[in-house]
Write an enzyme that holds these catalytic residues in place. Structure first.
Site, PDB file in Angstrom:
ATOM      1  N   ASN A 161    -120.785  94.533 -34.250  1.00 28.05           N
ATOM      2  CA  ASN A 161    -119.830  94.525 -33.138  1.00 28.05           C
ATOM      3  C   ASN A 161    -118.701  95.510 -33.456  1.00 28.05           C
ATOM      4  O   ASN A 161    -118.389  95.727 -34.629  1.00 28.05           O
ATOM      5  CB  ASN A 161    -119.266  93.101 -32.949  1.00 28.05           C
ATOM      6  CG  ASN A 161    -118.655  92.885 -31.579  1.00 28.05           C
ATOM      7  OD1 ASN A 161    -117.769  93.606 -31.149  1.00 28.05           O
ATOM      8  ND2 ASN A 161    -119.162  91.886 -30.862  1.00 28.05           N
ATOM      9  N   GLN A 169    -128.536  88.155 -23.435  1.00 25.47           N
ATOM     10  CA  GLN A 169    -127.718  87.583 -22.358  1.00 25.47           C
ATOM     11  C   GLN A 169    -127.595  88.586 -21.219  1.00 25.47           C
ATOM     12  O   GLN A 169    -127.039  88.294 -20.173  1.00 25.47           O
ATOM     13  CB  GLN A 169    -126.311  87.271 -22.882  1.00 25.47           C
ATOM     14  CG  GLN A 169    -126.279  86.271 -24.016  1.00 25.47           C
ATOM     15  CD  GLN A 169    -124.898  86.241 -24.665  1.00 25.47           C
ATOM     16  OE1 GLN A 169    -123.996  85.560 -24.198  1.00 25.47           O
ATOM     17  NE2 GLN A 169    -124.734  86.978 -25.738  1.00 25.47           N
ATOM     18  N   HIS A 172    -129.678  84.885 -19.131  1.00 21.38           N
ATOM     19  CA  HIS A 172    -128.820  84.848 -17.938  1.00 21.38           C
ATOM     20  C   HIS A 172    -129.430  85.539 -16.726  1.00 21.38           C
ATOM     21  O   HIS A 172    -128.714  85.890 -15.786  1.00 21.38           O
ATOM     22  CB  HIS A 172    -127.442  85.443 -18.271  1.00 21.38           C
ATOM     23  CG  HIS A 172    -126.659  84.621 -19.251  1.00 21.38           C
ATOM     24  ND1 HIS A 172    -125.625  85.120 -20.009  1.00 21.38           N
ATOM     25  CD2 HIS A 172    -126.787  83.310 -19.611  1.00 21.38           C
ATOM     26  CE1 HIS A 172    -125.135  84.142 -20.773  1.00 21.38           C
ATOM     27  NE2 HIS A 172    -125.825  83.046 -20.549  1.00 21.38           N
ATOM     28  N   GLY A 187    -123.284  92.965 -30.232  1.00 19.63           N
ATOM     29  CA  GLY A 187    -122.477  93.261 -29.047  1.00 19.63           C
ATOM     30  C   GLY A 187    -122.238  92.095 -28.115  1.00 19.63           C
ATOM     31  O   GLY A 187    -122.323  92.255 -26.902  1.00 19.63           O
ATOM     32  N   CYS A 247    -134.157  82.833  -3.537  1.00 14.84           N
ATOM     33  CA  CYS A 247    -133.740  82.179  -2.304  1.00 14.84           C
ATOM     34  C   CYS A 247    -132.771  81.040  -2.625  1.00 14.84           C
ATOM     35  O   CYS A 247    -132.909  80.358  -3.648  1.00 14.84           O
ATOM     36  CB  CYS A 247    -134.980  81.637  -1.591  1.00 14.84           C
ATOM     37  SG  CYS A 247    -134.592  80.870  -0.016  1.00 14.84           S
ATOM     38  N   TYR A 300    -122.152  92.544  -6.684  1.00 23.55           N
ATOM     39  CA  TYR A 300    -123.467  92.748  -7.308  1.00 23.55           C
ATOM     40  C   TYR A 300    -124.112  94.058  -6.850  1.00 23.55           C
ATOM     41  O   TYR A 300    -124.787  94.718  -7.637  1.00 23.55           O
ATOM     42  CB  TYR A 300    -124.373  91.527  -7.097  1.00 23.55           C
ATOM     43  CG  TYR A 300    -124.012  90.455  -8.109  1.00 23.55           C
ATOM     44  CD1 TYR A 300    -124.513  90.504  -9.396  1.00 23.55           C
ATOM     45  CD2 TYR A 300    -123.092  89.457  -7.792  1.00 23.55           C
ATOM     46  CE1 TYR A 300    -124.133  89.564 -10.344  1.00 23.55           C
ATOM     47  CE2 TYR A 300    -122.703  88.526  -8.730  1.00 23.55           C
ATOM     48  CZ  TYR A 300    -123.233  88.584 -10.008  1.00 23.55           C
ATOM     49  OH  TYR A 300    -122.838  87.672 -10.961  1.00 23.55           O
ATOM     50  N   SER A 326    -119.388  88.802 -27.345  1.00 20.91           N
ATOM     51  CA  SER A 326    -118.112  88.197 -27.718  1.00 20.91           C
ATOM     52  C   SER A 326    -118.323  86.781 -28.250  1.00 20.91           C
ATOM     53  O   SER A 326    -117.375  86.164 -28.738  1.00 20.91           O
ATOM     54  CB  SER A 326    -117.168  88.173 -26.514  1.00 20.91           C
ATOM     55  OG  SER A 326    -117.783  87.495 -25.441  1.00 20.91           O
ATOM     56  N   CYS A 328    -138.634  82.422   3.887  1.00 20.60           N
ATOM     57  CA  CYS A 328    -138.035  81.470   4.832  1.00 20.60           C
ATOM     58  C   CYS A 328    -136.778  81.998   5.512  1.00 20.60           C
ATOM     59  O   CYS A 328    -136.122  81.266   6.255  1.00 20.60           O
ATOM     60  CB  CYS A 328    -137.729  80.149   4.127  1.00 20.60           C
ATOM     61  SG  CYS A 328    -136.281  80.220   3.062  1.00 20.60           S
ATOM     62  N   ASP A 365    -128.989  93.611 -17.284  1.00 18.97           N
ATOM     63  CA  ASP A 365    -129.046  95.012 -16.835  1.00 18.97           C
ATOM     64  C   ASP A 365    -130.432  95.647 -16.865  1.00 18.97           C
ATOM     65  O   ASP A 365    -130.640  96.724 -16.293  1.00 18.97           O
ATOM     66  CB  ASP A 365    -128.054  95.876 -17.626  1.00 18.97           C
ATOM     67  CG  ASP A 365    -128.269  95.830 -19.144  1.00 18.97           C
ATOM     68  OD1 ASP A 365    -129.430  95.695 -19.583  1.00 18.97           O
ATOM     69  OD2 ASP A 365    -127.280  95.950 -19.884  1.00 18.97           O
TER      70      ASP A 365
END
Ligand code: BJW
Ligand code: ZN
Length: 246
Positions: free
Chosen positions: A213, A100, A118, A187, A126, A66, A189, A150, A103
């Site tokens: 697409n 979805q 997403h 764009g 956390c 990530y 799938s 925490c 970015d």
């Protein structure tokens, strides 16, 4: 059908309009897609990097992935397709953007009301308490990010495989899909559930579903029109043709 719509429609006739986007809309900005040639899952296994069990097993490995994505995407700019969707939001009375993508390029382009199915690469949350926070700064490589409330381990605020989407968000997306007159599917799938059901939901409620697409997808056979080509070009063509009808 694989030719462009004849665009008898005018701006009034296409609304409510939903734009439903996937990684392909950001490909021309330099953001790697997930599937297909050069996609993230070509060289890596999603189950090793984008599942809760992968994170429990090896948070370092997952965070490395990530951090790398954040570095790559942090240098990418929105493209003409992102910008045109932001313009549509301003111009149309009834427009919903469902993405979805994690970015952040829709926001950078100026889109305001976005349903992020997403999550976001730029938010952390956390693993123990309910804390969630924006974290755009680069993350230190030698330590794992911690919760400011925490001190427990933090994770990217994205939806991994096997995790449910946020209930209210999904309900809002389903409602928008069920009531729209036109859905632009740009764009994606169209493989990942439950997001991939949205175009079918629109279709079963008599919306016109238009796929943009570079390739065929499982949706292509069900779409009313499938316009092949890069999103920056096809979206502009579709929008310009609509203006000429007005
Ligand atoms: C261009 C272009 C250009 C390129 N112009 N186009 C078996 C059957 C059915 C379902 C399942 C199953 N086994 C497991 C499942 C469920 C699973 C799933 O759907 N799996 C399938 C893959 C089989 N789904 C889930 O697990 C979801 N959760 C869930 O189901 O929960 C149930 C539950 C309920 C209650 C309790 C517990 C659980 C969650 C899915 C989360 C997906 N997460 C990811 C990662 C996000 C974080 C991150 O980025 O790291 O989301 S995976 C990845 O795929 C990412 C994307 O948002 C998502 C969709 O990908 P997308 O956007 O379509 O990208 P690509 O790369 O696939 O496609 C790009 C497209 O663009 C291509 O078509 C190109 O041709 C095109 N293109 N250049 C136009 N210039
Ligand atoms: Zn916490």
């Amino acid at each position: 059908m694989t030719q462009p719509p004849r665009n008898r429609e005018t701006i009034e006739h296409i609304q409510p309009l939903v734009a439903f986007t996937g990684a392909g809309i950001s490909a021309e900005s330099g953001v790697p897609t997930f599937r297909g040639e050069g996609g993230l899952w070509e060289q890596r296994r999603a189950q090793d990097l984008a599942t809760p069990s992968a994170f429990a097993r090896d948070p370092q490995l997952v965070w490395r992935f990530y951090r790398w994505r954040r570095n790559v995407i942090g240098g990418c700019l929105p493209n003409a397709a992102h910008r045109l969707l932001a313009e549509m939001e301003q111009r149309l009375e009834d427009f919903t953007l469902i993405t979805q993508n994690v970015d952040g390029l829709h926001e950078s382009a100026g889109s305001q009301n976005i349903l992020h199915l997403h999550g976001s690469l730029w938010r952390l949350r956390c693993t123990r308490c309910a804390a969630r926070w924006e974290g755009r700064d680069s993350l230190r490589e030698d330590t794992l990010p911690r919760c400011p409330e925490c001190s427990s381990l933090a994770r990217p605020d994205v939806v991994w495989f096997g995790e449910p989407l946020e209930l209210q968000l999904l309900a809002d997306a389903q409602r928008a899909a069920a009531r729209c007159r036109t859905m632009l599917v740009i764009g994606t799938s169209a493989l990942v559930q439950p997001a991939a059901q949205l175009p079918m939901l629109a279709k079963s409620n008599s919306a016109q579903v238009i796929e943009l697409n570079v390739d065929r997808t499982p949706l292509t056979a069900h779409a009313d029109y499938s316009i092949q080509g890069p999103a920056t070009i096809t979206l502009k063509k579709w929008w310009d043709a609509l203006q000429n009808q007005a």
